[in-house]
Design a protein around this motif. Sequence first.
Motif, mmCIF file in Angstrom:
data_model
loop_
_atom_site.group_PDB
_atom_site.id
_atom_site.type_symbol
_atom_site.label_atom_id
_atom_site.label_comp_id
_atom_site.label_asym_id
_atom_site.label_seq_id
_atom_site.Cartn_x
_atom_site.Cartn_y
_atom_site.Cartn_z
ATOM 1 N N UNK A 155 47.663 46.065 38.303
ATOM 2 C CA UNK A 155 47.003 44.811 38.650
ATOM 3 C C UNK A 155 46.887 43.866 37.457
ATOM 4 N N UNK A 156 47.097 44.385 36.262
ATOM 5 C CA UNK A 156 47.111 43.501 35.095
ATOM 6 C C UNK A 156 48.366 42.629 35.068
ATOM 7 N N UNK A 157 49.411 43.032 35.766
ATOM 8 C CA UNK A 157 50.659 42.255 35.776
ATOM 9 C C UNK A 157 50.445 40.882 36.417
ATOM 10 N N UNK A 158 49.862 40.786 37.644
ATOM 11 C CA UNK A 158 49.618 39.441 38.167
ATOM 12 C C UNK A 158 48.634 38.656 37.308
ATOM 13 N N UNK A 159 47.695 39.368 36.689
ATOM 14 C CA UNK A 159 46.754 38.702 35.783
ATOM 15 C C UNK A 159 47.492 38.064 34.616
ATOM 16 N N UNK A 199 41.233 32.236 28.530
ATOM 17 C CA UNK A 199 41.678 31.658 29.794
ATOM 18 C C UNK A 199 40.507 31.025 30.544
ATOM 19 N N UNK A 200 39.363 31.685 30.531
ATOM 20 C CA UNK A 200 38.198 31.139 31.218
ATOM 21 C C UNK A 200 37.722 29.856 30.546
ATOM 22 N N UNK A 214 43.220 24.780 43.378
ATOM 23 C CA UNK A 214 43.697 26.004 44.037
ATOM 24 C C UNK A 214 44.115 27.041 43.006
ATOM 25 N N UNK A 215 44.796 26.600 41.961
ATOM 26 C CA UNK A 215 45.230 27.541 40.935
ATOM 27 C C UNK A 215 44.038 28.101 40.173
ATOM 28 N N UNK A 216 43.039 27.277 39.896
ATOM 29 C CA UNK A 216 41.850 27.757 39.204
ATOM 30 C C UNK A 216 41.110 28.782 40.055
ATOM 31 N N UNK A 217 41.070 28.575 41.368
ATOM 32 C CA UNK A 217 40.468 29.568 42.252
ATOM 33 C C UNK A 217 41.256 30.873 42.180
ATOM 34 N N UNK A 266 51.199 31.255 33.423
ATOM 35 C CA UNK A 266 51.346 30.005 34.174
ATOM 36 C C UNK A 266 50.266 29.020 33.745
ATOM 37 N N UNK A 267 49.062 29.515 33.574
ATOM 38 C CA UNK A 267 47.952 28.635 33.183
ATOM 39 C C UNK A 267 48.214 27.987 31.833
ATOM 40 N N UNK A 268 48.732 28.767 30.907
ATOM 41 C CA UNK A 268 48.999 28.212 29.580
ATOM 42 C C UNK A 268 50.306 27.432 29.517
ATOM 43 N N UNK A 269 51.264 27.763 30.357
ATOM 44 C CA UNK A 269 52.590 27.164 30.233
ATOM 45 C C UNK A 269 52.856 25.970 31.107
#
Length: 182
Positions: A68-72, A162-163, A92-95, A78-81
Motif C-alpha cells: 500500500x506504500x506504492x500508491x502512496x 506532502x501534508x 479532488x487530488x488533495x482528497x 504526482x503531487x510534487x511533479x
Amino acid sequence: MENTVRKNLNKTKIECYEFLSKLKTEIPLPILQGSLPVIIFSRKESDVDAILGGLLAGDQLIKYSFYLLIPYAIVLLVKWGIRLSFDSSREKFEYLHLLISEVGTGFLTISRTGLGATIGCLYLVHTTQIITASPREILGAYIGVISLLHVNCMVVFLKDRAMKSINHKSPPNPYRLDKNLR
C-alpha cells in the motif's frame, strides 16, 4: 555559482534538521507501542513468545501494508511533479492524497510496534536471563533497529512534507470570466 551552492547547502541543513527532528517522536512511540508490553509482561520465554505473537503483525499484513506504500509513493510523486491548474481537479487530488496518506500511518503503526518489540527484546537480552541471543543475533537486531528507525523517520518526513504542501493554499485565480462567457 557560489550563491547557489550556499542556498543548496542551507536547504540541505534545514532538511537534515527536519529529518533528525522526527527522532523525538520516532523513538518514544515504538517504546510505548512495543517495548513496554514486552518488558512489563515477560516473566519467562513463553511469555515473550506470546506477547510477540500478539503485538507483531502477520507476514501477509506486513506485505500488504508495504504494498500500500506504492500508491502512496505514486501520489507523492504526482503531487510534487505535476501542477494542477484547475481548482476542482486540485481539490479532488488533495482528497485522494489525504485518503492515501492514511496508508502511510498504517504502515508506521506496524513498523513502530515491530521496532519497539525488538528494542524490548534487546532490553531483556541485556538485563535478564528470560531470553538469550548470540552476539551475531544481537548485532543483527541492532542493525534492524537502526534501519527501521531510519525508514520510519523517512516516511514521517515525506508525509509531513506532502501534508505541508497540500495544506498550503494556492492564491485564487485573479482572472474571472464574465458569467455570460461561462
